[in-house]
Design a protein around this motif. Structure first.
Motif, PDB file in Angstrom:
ATOM      1  N   ILE A  30       0.840  -1.200   0.000  1.00  0.00           N
ATOM      2  CA  ILE A  30       0.000   0.000   0.000  1.00  0.00           C
ATOM      3  C   ILE A  30       0.877   1.252   0.000  1.00  0.00           C
ATOM      4  O   ILE A  30       1.500   1.579   1.019  1.00  0.00           O
ATOM      5  CB  ILE A  30      -0.917   0.035   1.234  1.00  0.00           C
ATOM      6  N   PRO A  31       0.930   1.954  -1.114  1.00  0.00           N
ATOM      7  CA  PRO A  31       1.661   3.229  -1.142  1.00  0.00           C
ATOM      8  C   PRO A  31       1.004   4.253  -0.200  1.00  0.00           C
ATOM      9  O   PRO A  31      -0.183   4.151   0.125  1.00  0.00           O
ATOM     10  CB  PRO A  31       1.528   3.674  -2.606  1.00  0.00           C
ATOM     11  N   TYR A  32       1.768   5.217   0.185  1.00  0.00           N
ATOM     12  CA  TYR A  32       1.276   6.238   1.127  1.00  0.00           C
ATOM     13  C   TYR A  32       0.010   6.920   0.596  1.00  0.00           C
ATOM     14  O   TYR A  32      -0.966   7.100   1.350  1.00  0.00           O
ATOM     15  CB  TYR A  32       2.368   7.284   1.365  1.00  0.00           C
ATOM     16  N   ALA A  33       0.017   7.269  -0.673  1.00  0.00           N
ATOM     17  CA  ALA A  33      -1.137   7.977  -1.247  1.00  0.00           C
ATOM     18  C   ALA A  33      -2.396   7.103  -1.197  1.00  0.00           C
ATOM     19  O   ALA A  33      -3.503   7.609  -0.935  1.00  0.00           O
ATOM     20  CB  ALA A  33      -0.837   8.374  -2.683  1.00  0.00           C
ATOM     21  N   GLN A  34      -2.258   5.811  -1.416  1.00  0.00           N
ATOM     22  CA  GLN A  34      -3.399   4.907  -1.369  1.00  0.00           C
ATOM     23  C   GLN A  34      -3.937   4.755   0.058  1.00  0.00           C
ATOM     24  O   GLN A  34      -5.151   4.711   0.280  1.00  0.00           O
ATOM     25  CB  GLN A  34      -2.998   3.536  -1.911  1.00  0.00           C
ATOM     26  N   ALA A  35      -3.043   4.702   1.014  1.00  0.00           N
ATOM     27  CA  ALA A  35      -3.446   4.614   2.414  1.00  0.00           C
ATOM     28  C   ALA A  35      -4.249   5.855   2.815  1.00  0.00           C
ATOM     29  O   ALA A  35      -5.280   5.756   3.498  1.00  0.00           O
ATOM     30  CB  ALA A  35      -2.219   4.469   3.301  1.00  0.00           C
ATOM     31  N   LYS A  36      -3.792   6.996   2.386  1.00  0.00           N
ATOM     32  CA  LYS A  36      -4.475   8.261   2.711  1.00  0.00           C
ATOM     33  C   LYS A  36      -5.875   8.300   2.112  1.00  0.00           C
ATOM     34  O   LYS A  36      -6.838   8.717   2.768  1.00  0.00           O
ATOM     35  CB  LYS A  36      -3.641   9.419   2.195  1.00  0.00           C
ATOM     36  N   LEU A  37      -6.026   7.854   0.850  1.00  0.00           N
ATOM     37  CA  LEU A  37      -7.336   7.814   0.198  1.00  0.00           C
ATOM     38  C   LEU A  37      -8.338   6.956   0.981  1.00  0.00           C
ATOM     39  O   LEU A  37      -9.487   7.370   1.228  1.00  0.00           O
ATOM     40  CB  LEU A  37      -7.202   7.255  -1.224  1.00  0.00           C
ATOM     41  N   VAL A  38      -7.913   5.777   1.363  1.00  0.00           N
ATOM     42  CA  VAL A  38      -8.800   4.840   2.052  1.00  0.00           C
ATOM     43  C   VAL A  38      -9.163   5.345   3.447  1.00  0.00           C
ATOM     44  O   VAL A  38     -10.330   5.251   3.871  1.00  0.00           O
ATOM     45  CB  VAL A  38      -8.143   3.447   2.134  1.00  0.00           C
ATOM     46  N   LEU A  39      -8.206   5.888   4.161  1.00  0.00           N
ATOM     47  CA  LEU A  39      -8.477   6.401   5.505  1.00  0.00           C
ATOM     48  C   LEU A  39      -9.444   7.587   5.459  1.00  0.00           C
ATOM     49  O   LEU A  39     -10.347   7.702   6.308  1.00  0.00           O
ATOM     50  CB  LEU A  39      -7.178   6.801   6.185  1.00  0.00           C
ATOM     51  N   ASN A  40      -9.271   8.452   4.481  1.00  0.00           N
ATOM     52  CA  ASN A  40     -10.177   9.604   4.340  1.00  0.00           C
ATOM     53  C   ASN A  40     -11.589   9.137   3.995  1.00  0.00           C
ATOM     54  O   ASN A  40     -12.582   9.657   4.525  1.00  0.00           O
ATOM     55  CB  ASN A  40      -9.665  10.563   3.264  1.00  0.00           C
ATOM     56  N   TYR A  41     -11.687   8.119   3.116  1.00  0.00           N
ATOM     57  CA  TYR A  41     -13.004   7.592   2.727  1.00  0.00           C
ATOM     58  C   TYR A  41     -13.672   6.947   3.947  1.00  0.00           C
ATOM     59  O   TYR A  41     -14.876   7.131   4.188  1.00  0.00           O
ATOM     60  CB  TYR A  41     -12.835   6.570   1.605  1.00  0.00           C
ATOM     61  N   ARG A  42     -12.924   6.215   4.718  1.00  0.00           N
ATOM     62  CA  ARG A  42     -13.475   5.547   5.908  1.00  0.00           C
ATOM     63  C   ARG A  42     -13.963   6.568   6.931  1.00  0.00           C
ATOM     64  O   ARG A  42     -15.000   6.380   7.588  1.00  0.00           O
ATOM     65  CB  ARG A  42     -12.413   4.641   6.532  1.00  0.00           C
ATOM     66  N   ALA A  43     -13.200   7.650   7.081  1.00  0.00           N
ATOM     67  CA  ALA A  43     -13.596   8.696   8.032  1.00  0.00           C
ATOM     68  C   ALA A  43     -14.914   9.353   7.620  1.00  0.00           C
ATOM     69  O   ALA A  43     -15.715   9.744   8.477  1.00  0.00           O
ATOM     70  CB  ALA A  43     -12.488   9.743   8.132  1.00  0.00           C
ATOM     71  N   GLN A  44     -15.179   9.444   6.310  1.00  0.00           N
ATOM     72  CA  GLN A  44     -16.393  10.091   5.811  1.00  0.00           C
ATOM     73  C   GLN A  44     -17.584   9.144   5.715  1.00  0.00           C
ATOM     74  O   GLN A  44     -18.736   9.532   5.970  1.00  0.00           O
ATOM     75  CB  GLN A  44     -16.127  10.708   4.441  1.00  0.00           C
ATOM     76  N   HIS A  45     -17.333   7.880   5.331  1.00  0.00           N
ATOM     77  CA  HIS A  45     -18.418   6.946   5.026  1.00  0.00           C
ATOM     78  C   HIS A  45     -18.534   5.775   6.006  1.00  0.00           C
ATOM     79  O   HIS A  45     -19.459   4.968   5.892  1.00  0.00           O
ATOM     80  CB  HIS A  45     -18.237   6.394   3.612  1.00  0.00           C
ATOM     81  N   GLY A  46     -17.624   5.663   6.929  1.00  0.00           N
ATOM     82  CA  GLY A  46     -17.685   4.569   7.893  1.00  0.00           C
ATOM     83  C   GLY A  46     -16.927   3.334   7.410  1.00  0.00           C
ATOM     84  O   GLY A  46     -16.201   3.360   6.390  1.00  0.00           O
ATOM     85  N   ALA A  47     -17.097   2.255   8.112  1.00  0.00           N
ATOM     86  CA  ALA A  47     -16.347   1.018   7.851  1.00  0.00           C
ATOM     87  C   ALA A  47     -16.710   0.410   6.494  1.00  0.00           C
ATOM     88  O   ALA A  47     -17.836   0.554   6.011  1.00  0.00           O
ATOM     89  CB  ALA A  47     -16.611   0.010   8.965  1.00  0.00           C
ATOM     90  N   PHE A  48     -15.752  -0.269   5.938  1.00  0.00           N
ATOM     91  CA  PHE A  48     -15.965  -0.983   4.663  1.00  0.00           C
ATOM     92  C   PHE A  48     -16.624  -2.339   4.944  1.00  0.00           C
ATOM     93  O   PHE A  48     -16.219  -3.057   5.855  1.00  0.00           O
ATOM     94  CB  PHE A  48     -14.641  -1.203   3.943  1.00  0.00           C
ATOM     95  N   ARG A  49     -17.636  -2.673   4.139  1.00  0.00           N
ATOM     96  CA  ARG A  49     -18.298  -3.960   4.300  1.00  0.00           C
ATOM     97  C   ARG A  49     -17.503  -5.087   3.648  1.00  0.00           C
ATOM     98  O   ARG A  49     -17.411  -6.190   4.177  1.00  0.00           O
ATOM     99  CB  ARG A  49     -19.701  -3.919   3.684  1.00  0.00           C
ATOM    100  N   ASP A  50     -16.952  -4.798   2.457  1.00  0.00           N
ATOM    101  CA  ASP A  50     -16.255  -5.833   1.694  1.00  0.00           C
ATOM    102  C   ASP A  50     -15.347  -5.174   0.665  1.00  0.00           C
ATOM    103  O   ASP A  50     -15.246  -3.934   0.587  1.00  0.00           O
ATOM    104  CB  ASP A  50     -17.246  -6.776   1.007  1.00  0.00           C
ATOM    105  N   PHE A  51     -14.719  -5.994  -0.138  1.00  0.00           N
ATOM    106  CA  PHE A  51     -13.774  -5.476  -1.132  1.00  0.00           C
ATOM    107  C   PHE A  51     -14.480  -4.677  -2.227  1.00  0.00           C
ATOM    108  O   PHE A  51     -13.914  -3.721  -2.765  1.00  0.00           O
ATOM    109  CB  PHE A  51     -12.986  -6.629  -1.763  1.00  0.00           C
ATOM    110  N   GLU A  52     -15.707  -5.031  -2.555  1.00  0.00           N
ATOM    111  CA  GLU A  52     -16.447  -4.304  -3.578  1.00  0.00           C
ATOM    112  C   GLU A  52     -16.676  -2.855  -3.171  1.00  0.00           C
ATOM    113  O   GLU A  52     -16.583  -1.949  -3.996  1.00  0.00           O
ATOM    114  CB  GLU A  52     -17.786  -4.999  -3.846  1.00  0.00           C
TER     115      GLU A  52
END
Length: 211
Positions: free
Chosen positions: A166-188
């Motif tokens: 996981i590159p740094y930029a990808q980690a930041k994208l996912v963490l920001n999305y999780r903070a806004q939308h909550g936990a991920f249900r699955d890979f989709e």
């Protein structure tokens, strides 16, 4: 033995025949023919017996050679080390051909960062380790239990959200999305993140834990 004695008896009888025919009306020529036929028969029996013995000895020799060859093959295989790439320590790695202390240290460090290998091919990602080495020693490398530490994508904080894939930029994208939308249900759902590098995250699938 009895055949030879019979021949000798026949020969003696023939030598005793002085007349053209004996009292039974058998001519000397007929004695000769009978004698030669018996010689031929005994000779054939003796030859077949010898060939049978030689053939048996030959078969025994071939079986012995094959047994020795298989025994040597088993001995060679038993001398080849086989290791579990997810549990092997540095000493076990150094025992492998072409692996020194430096490579052993790199392998252990990379394995710990990953959380375990899920395929032998991942060893090719170890810095400096030749892909040809991995291919040629593939039969000596087993996975064991595979991945031993999961990446808990919904629980890890920023400091712990680290993985070699996981590159740094990808980690930041996912963490920001999780903070806004909550936990991920699955890979989709994870794939719905804008600008997500799908190929990088697909490599993460064996490690991801959505609980």
């Amino acid at each position: 033995m009895y055949g030879i004695m019979g021949l000798m008896g026949l020969l003696v009888v023939w030598m005793g025949v002085t007349e053209t025919r004996d009292e039974r009306g058998v001519t000397r020529e007929e004695y000769i023919v009978a004698f030669l036929e018996e010689v031929s028969r005994v000779s054939k029996v003796s030859r077949v017996s010898r060939v049978g013995r030689v053939s048996k000895v030959g078969r025994m020799g071939r079986v012995s050679k094959e047994w020795k060859s298989k025994k040597e093959e088993v001995r060679r295989k038993s001398a080849i080390p086989v290791i579990d790439i997810n549990t092997a320590d540095s000493l076990e790695w150094v025992a492998m051909p072409g692996i020194g202390p430096g490579f052993a240290h790199r392998i252990l460090l990379f394995r710990e960062k990953l959380g375990g290998f899920y395929t032998v091919s991942q060893l090719k990602e170890v810095y400096g380790l030749d892909s040809a080495w991995v291919n040629s020693h593939h039969a000596q490398l087993k996975l064991g239990r595979g991945v031993y530490r999961k990446f808990r994508i919904n629980l890890l904080d920023w400091k712990s959200f680290r993985h070699p894939y996981i590159p740094y930029a990808q980690a930041k994208l996912v963490l920001n999305y999780r903070a806004q939308h909550g936990a991920f249900r699955d890979f989709e759902q994870l794939k719905a993140v804008t600008l997500l590098d799908i190929k990088s995250w697909e490599r993460m699938i064996p490690y991801l834990d959505f609980d």
